[in-house]
Design an enzyme around this catalytic site. Sequence first.
Site, PDB file in Angstrom:
ATOM      1  N   LYS A  53       0.835  -1.203   0.000  1.00 45.70           N
ATOM      2  CA  LYS A  53       0.000   0.000   0.000  1.00 45.70           C
ATOM      3  C   LYS A  53       0.876   1.261   0.000  1.00 45.70           C
ATOM      4  O   LYS A  53       0.606   2.224  -0.711  1.00 45.70           O
ATOM      5  CB  LYS A  53      -0.940  -0.010   1.218  1.00 45.70           C
ATOM      6  N   GLN A  97      -4.913  -1.763   9.435  1.00 43.44           N
ATOM      7  CA  GLN A  97      -4.774  -3.105   8.865  1.00 43.44           C
ATOM      8  C   GLN A  97      -5.363  -4.147   9.814  1.00 43.44           C
ATOM      9  O   GLN A  97      -5.082  -4.136  11.013  1.00 43.44           O
ATOM     10  CB  GLN A  97      -3.283  -3.382   8.593  1.00 43.44           C
ATOM     11  N   ASP A 120     -11.484   2.118   3.638  1.00 47.18           N
ATOM     12  CA  ASP A 120     -11.837   0.691   3.590  1.00 47.18           C
ATOM     13  C   ASP A 120     -13.346   0.493   3.378  1.00 47.18           C
ATOM     14  O   ASP A 120     -13.789  -0.584   2.992  1.00 47.18           O
ATOM     15  CB  ASP A 120     -11.477   0.027   4.930  1.00 47.18           C
TER      16      ASP A 120
HETATM   17  N1  GUN Z   1      -6.857  -7.235   6.019  1.00 48.14           N
HETATM   18  C1  GUN Z   1      -7.157  -8.026   4.950  1.00 48.14           C
HETATM   19  N2  GUN Z   1      -7.848  -7.326   4.032  1.00 48.14           N
HETATM   20  C2  GUN Z   1      -7.990  -6.072   4.519  1.00 48.14           C
HETATM   21  C3  GUN Z   1      -8.600  -4.887   4.020  1.00 48.14           C
HETATM   22  O1  GUN Z   1      -9.186  -4.849   2.931  1.00 48.14           O
HETATM   23  N3  GUN Z   1      -8.511  -3.792   4.814  1.00 48.14           N
HETATM   24  C4  GUN Z   1      -7.893  -3.822   6.021  1.00 48.14           C
HETATM   25  N4  GUN Z   1      -7.882  -2.698   6.741  1.00 48.14           N
HETATM   26  N5  GUN Z   1      -7.322  -4.898   6.518  1.00 48.14           N
HETATM   27  C5  GUN Z   1      -7.358  -6.016   5.763  1.00 48.14           C
END
Ligand code: GUN
Length: 283
Positions: A53, A97, A120
């Site tokens: 990211k 996350q 998200d």
């Molecule tokens: N962990 C696995 N997929 C995701 C996601 O799409 N967003 C976040 N914040 N954590 C994750």
Amino acid sequence: MATIINGKELSATIRKEIADRTEEFIKQKGRAPGLAVIIVGEDPASKVYVRNKHKACDEVGFYSQVIELPEETTEEELLSRIRELNASESIDGILVQLPLPRHICEQNVIETIDPKKDVDVFHPMNVGKLTTGNHILTPCTPAGVMEMLRRSGIEIKGKKCVVVGRSNIVGKPMAILLLEAHGTVTVCHSKTVDLKKECLEADILVSAIGKPGFITADMIKPGATVIDVGINRNKEGKLCGDVDYDKVEKIAAYITPVPGGVGPMTVTMLMKNTLLAAENRTK
Ligand code: GUN
């Protein structure tokens, strides 16, 4: 032989479009869109995702902040960091996350993020807006799948869509987006009585189950589009999806690979959400 929907290539094209719009944003606002990513603890997979990211932010020209907190961080400490980011002028998107350490309540964390910065799309207010069809931001993984379908010219209207998996992150929002695009949607899960029968009816099959080899060739209608959201390791430790790719690829018309399919698209849609959040916050 199915046509491969190449997520890596599509991502590169979309990231270029985002980079161009970012340049325009910087010209107008005098600053770059900003994304903050918080990671708590040492989960190796999460660390890889967060690094990807961060790299994507650099690629499109965003300001990005990665906040690494130790495993023993208290919930109150984490919430207080989120409140600081909510108040920050230079941050447009906040992502915490998941998964979080067990002593931290995920829902409290999600509900503390300013909905305008919730890239998200996990906040109940944004989930509500998504459900009623007036959302600005779209959940990243399902948005990535929709973009793959759209840019490959695959029609959804009137088509039978089957989503395997009912998670809040993928399955449920995926079903909502396919419905919004006028698909006829079935959501299957671990208690579905005849999964094979349901899948065999799918013109578009989306699997988000997290089990290697779960979707086999005998579950695929000839000419179907098969989208594999799974990210798993097989017995040899190799990255793979939910779909028995080599056999399914002979029956489907379109298929996404793992790696290089939905994964890069998810990160690209996170960039798009951050840009949209920035544009929306400053308009
Ligand atoms: N962990 C696995 N997929 C995701 C996601 O799409 N967003 C976040 N914040 N954590 C994750």
